[in-house]
Scaffold this motif. Structure first.
Motif, PDB file in Angstrom:
ATOM      1  N   LYS A   3       0.850  -1.195   0.000  1.00 49.33           N
ATOM      2  CA  LYS A   3       0.000   0.000   0.000  1.00 49.33           C
ATOM      3  C   LYS A   3       0.880   1.239   0.000  1.00 49.33           C
ATOM      4  N   TRP A   4       1.277   1.675  -1.196  1.00 44.84           N
ATOM      5  CA  TRP A   4       2.043   2.896  -1.355  1.00 44.84           C
ATOM      6  C   TRP A   4       1.854   3.384  -2.782  1.00 44.84           C
ATOM      7  N   GLN A   5       2.445   4.505  -3.101  1.00 46.12           N
ATOM      8  CA  GLN A   5       2.379   5.032  -4.466  1.00 46.12           C
ATOM      9  C   GLN A   5       3.699   5.676  -4.839  1.00 46.12           C
ATOM     10  N   THR A   6       3.896   5.759  -6.146  1.00 43.87           N
ATOM     11  CA  THR A   6       5.126   6.333  -6.677  1.00 43.87           C
ATOM     12  C   THR A   6       4.785   7.288  -7.808  1.00 43.87           C
ATOM     13  N   LEU A   7       5.465   8.437  -7.818  1.00 40.16           N
ATOM     14  CA  LEU A   7       5.400   9.372  -8.937  1.00 40.16           C
ATOM     15  C   LEU A   7       6.665   9.162  -9.753  1.00 40.16           C
ATOM     16  N   TYR A   8       6.500   8.751 -10.995  1.00 34.14           N
ATOM     17  CA  TYR A   8       7.639   8.555 -11.894  1.00 34.14           C
ATOM     18  C   TYR A   8       7.764   9.746 -12.820  1.00 34.14           C
ATOM     19  N   TYR A   9       9.002  10.145 -13.063  1.00 31.80           N
ATOM     20  CA  TYR A   9       9.299  11.197 -14.026  1.00 31.80           C
ATOM     21  C   TYR A   9       9.916  10.490 -15.228  1.00 31.80           C
ATOM     22  N   CYS A  10       9.225  10.558 -16.344  1.00 30.77           N
ATOM     23  CA  CYS A  10       9.677   9.870 -17.544  1.00 30.77           C
ATOM     24  C   CYS A  10       9.903  10.887 -18.650  1.00 30.77           C
ATOM     25  N   ARG A  11      10.764  10.485 -19.584  1.00 29.77           N
ATOM     26  CA  ARG A  11      10.952  11.344 -20.752  1.00 29.77           C
ATOM     27  C   ARG A  11      11.283  10.500 -21.962  1.00 29.77           C
ATOM     28  N   LEU A  12      10.971  11.077 -23.105  1.00 33.53           N
ATOM     29  CA  LEU A  12      11.292  10.436 -24.369  1.00 33.53           C
ATOM     30  C   LEU A  12      12.793  10.608 -24.565  1.00 33.53           C
ATOM     31  N   HIS A  13      13.513   9.497 -24.572  1.00 33.85           N
ATOM     32  CA  HIS A  13      14.973   9.522 -24.618  1.00 33.85           C
ATOM     33  C   HIS A  13      15.436   8.471 -25.614  1.00 33.85           C
ATOM     34  N   GLU A  14      16.194   8.908 -26.600  1.00 33.37           N
ATOM     35  CA  GLU A  14      16.714   8.005 -27.629  1.00 33.37           C
ATOM     36  C   GLU A  14      15.588   7.209 -28.290  1.00 33.37           C
ATOM     37  N   GLY A  15      14.474   7.891 -28.538  1.00 33.21           N
ATOM     38  CA  GLY A  15      13.376   7.306 -29.292  1.00 33.21           C
ATOM     39  C   GLY A  15      12.373   6.486 -28.506  1.00 33.21           C
ATOM     40  N   ARG A  16      12.527   6.380 -27.179  1.00 34.71           N
ATOM     41  CA  ARG A  16      11.538   5.643 -26.398  1.00 34.71           C
ATOM     42  C   ARG A  16      11.393   6.244 -25.000  1.00 34.71           C
ATOM     43  N   TRP A  17      10.274   5.935 -24.362  1.00 34.44           N
ATOM     44  CA  TRP A  17      10.000   6.452 -23.030  1.00 34.44           C
ATOM     45  C   TRP A  17      10.854   5.723 -22.009  1.00 34.44           C
ATOM     46  N   LYS A  18      11.472   6.520 -21.119  1.00 29.87           N
ATOM     47  CA  LYS A  18      12.335   5.970 -20.084  1.00 29.87           C
ATOM     48  C   LYS A  18      12.100   6.718 -18.772  1.00 29.87           C
ATOM     49  N   ILE A  19      12.525   6.105 -17.679  1.00 33.10           N
ATOM     50  CA  ILE A  19      12.390   6.677 -16.342  1.00 33.10           C
ATOM     51  C   ILE A  19      13.626   7.521 -16.056  1.00 33.10           C
ATOM     52  N   SER A  20      13.408   8.798 -15.722  1.00 34.75           N
ATOM     53  CA  SER A  20      14.535   9.665 -15.383  1.00 34.75           C
ATOM     54  C   SER A  20      14.625   9.915 -13.875  1.00 34.75           C
ATOM     55  N   GLY A  21      13.597   9.490 -13.134  1.00 40.23           N
ATOM     56  CA  GLY A  21      13.608   9.626 -11.691  1.00 40.23           C
ATOM     57  C   GLY A  21      12.242   9.306 -11.107  1.00 40.23           C
ATOM     58  N   PHE A  22      12.167   9.350  -9.789  1.00 38.69           N
ATOM     59  CA  PHE A  22      10.888   9.086  -9.130  1.00 38.69           C
ATOM     60  C   PHE A  22      10.903   9.603  -7.703  1.00 38.69           C
ATOM     61  N   THR A  23       9.697   9.817  -7.188  1.00 36.26           N
ATOM     62  CA  THR A  23       9.470  10.029  -5.772  1.00 36.26           C
ATOM     63  C   THR A  23       8.549   8.890  -5.365  1.00 36.26           C
ATOM     64  N   GLY A  24       9.078   7.944  -4.593  1.00 36.24           N
ATOM     65  CA  GLY A  24       8.347   6.723  -4.340  1.00 36.24           C
ATOM     66  C   GLY A  24       8.176   6.395  -2.879  1.00 36.24           C
ATOM     67  N   TYR A  25       7.528   5.271  -2.688  1.00 33.62           N
ATOM     68  CA  TYR A  25       7.226   4.773  -1.340  1.00 33.62           C
ATOM     69  C   TYR A  25       6.464   5.851  -0.554  1.00 33.62           C
ATOM     70  N   LEU A  26       5.523   6.490  -1.252  1.00 34.79           N
ATOM     71  CA  LEU A  26       4.659   7.494  -0.641  1.00 34.79           C
ATOM     72  C   LEU A  26       3.428   6.813  -0.072  1.00 34.79           C
ATOM     73  N   PRO A  27       2.798   7.403   0.946  1.00 37.70           N
ATOM     74  CA  PRO A  27       1.565   6.815   1.471  1.00 37.70           C
ATOM     75  C   PRO A  27       0.493   6.756   0.378  1.00 37.70           C
ATOM     76  N   ASN A  28      -0.367   5.777   0.471  1.00 40.16           N
ATOM     77  CA  ASN A  28      -1.507   5.656  -0.440  1.00 40.16           C
ATOM     78  C   ASN A  28      -2.741   5.306   0.398  1.00 40.16           C
ATOM     79  N   PRO A  29      -3.640   6.288   0.579  1.00 34.59           N
ATOM     80  CA  PRO A  29      -3.632   7.650   0.036  1.00 34.59           C
ATOM     81  C   PRO A  29      -2.710   8.567   0.839  1.00 34.59           C
ATOM     82  N   MET A  30      -2.476   9.748   0.280  1.00 35.00           N
ATOM     83  CA  MET A  30      -1.532  10.685   0.897  1.00 35.00           C
ATOM     84  C   MET A  30      -2.058  11.280   2.203  1.00 35.00           C
ATOM     85  N   GLY A  31      -3.327  11.522   2.311  1.00 36.49           N
ATOM     86  CA  GLY A  31      -3.812  12.233   3.484  1.00 36.49           C
ATOM     87  C   GLY A  31      -4.568  11.360   4.389  1.00 36.49           C
TER      88      GLY A  31
END
Length: 160
Positions: A132-160
């Motif tokens: 029971k958690w959530q992650t925000l992934y930061y992705c970008r189109l890199h070298e012709g395909r979508w890739k993960i450039s970072g994340f903020t993870g292991y967040l509470p789900n739900p947040m409040g």
């Protein structure tokens, strides 16, 4: 009732590719404890991962993964630990059922992706691991395909 194994986005779309990367490939690679299945899904240069520690307050979050190597090492540790456990149900089905990724915001070559876990998996001894958690992934189109450039993870789900 949603099919947890079915990509909810149109085939050929950016959202479809992102879902395949962050759900299908990620889960299957994790279960196999095989980083090589996902290593090309990351942008190494400038990668950053924040561990929210399941805390609401950003004051308690930590820069746990300042490099992709740091994240890879922890990912492998967790995957190997998981592989050594014994479950009373099919682990793949349990993880897919627990995982939801339906919200992807795309602006140009950048995407903000919300992946949520809400459920659990029953172990052979009858105890239950809560997922029971959530992650925000930061992705970008890199070298012709979508890739993960970072994340903020292991967040509470739900947040409040």
């Amino acid at each position: 009732m949603r099919d947890p194994f079915k990509n909810p986005f149109p085939s050929g779309s950016a959202r479809h590719a992102i879902w395949e990367m962050l759900v299908l490939r990620d889960i299957d690679a994790f279960l196999a404890a095989d980083w090589s299945r996902v290593e090309h899904d990351f942008v190494e240069e400038g990668f950053i991962g924040i561990d929210g520690r399941k805390e609401i307050s950003p004051d308690k979050w930590r820069l746990a993964f300042p490099t992709l190597k740091a994240y890879r090492d922890e990912w492998l540790r967790q995957a190997k630990d998981f592989a050594e456990q014994s479950f009373a149900e099919d682990a793949r089905t349990a993880i897919f059922t627990t995982t939801t990724l339906e919200d992807i915001e795309i602006e140009g070559d950048t995407a903000l992706v919300r992946k949520k876990f809400d459920g659990g998996i029953t172990k052979s001894d009858g105890t239950r691991d809560v997922l029971k958690w959530q992650t925000l992934y930061y992705c970008r189109l890199h070298e012709g395909r979508w890739k993960i450039s970072g994340f903020t993870g292991y967040l509470p789900n739900p947040m409040g």
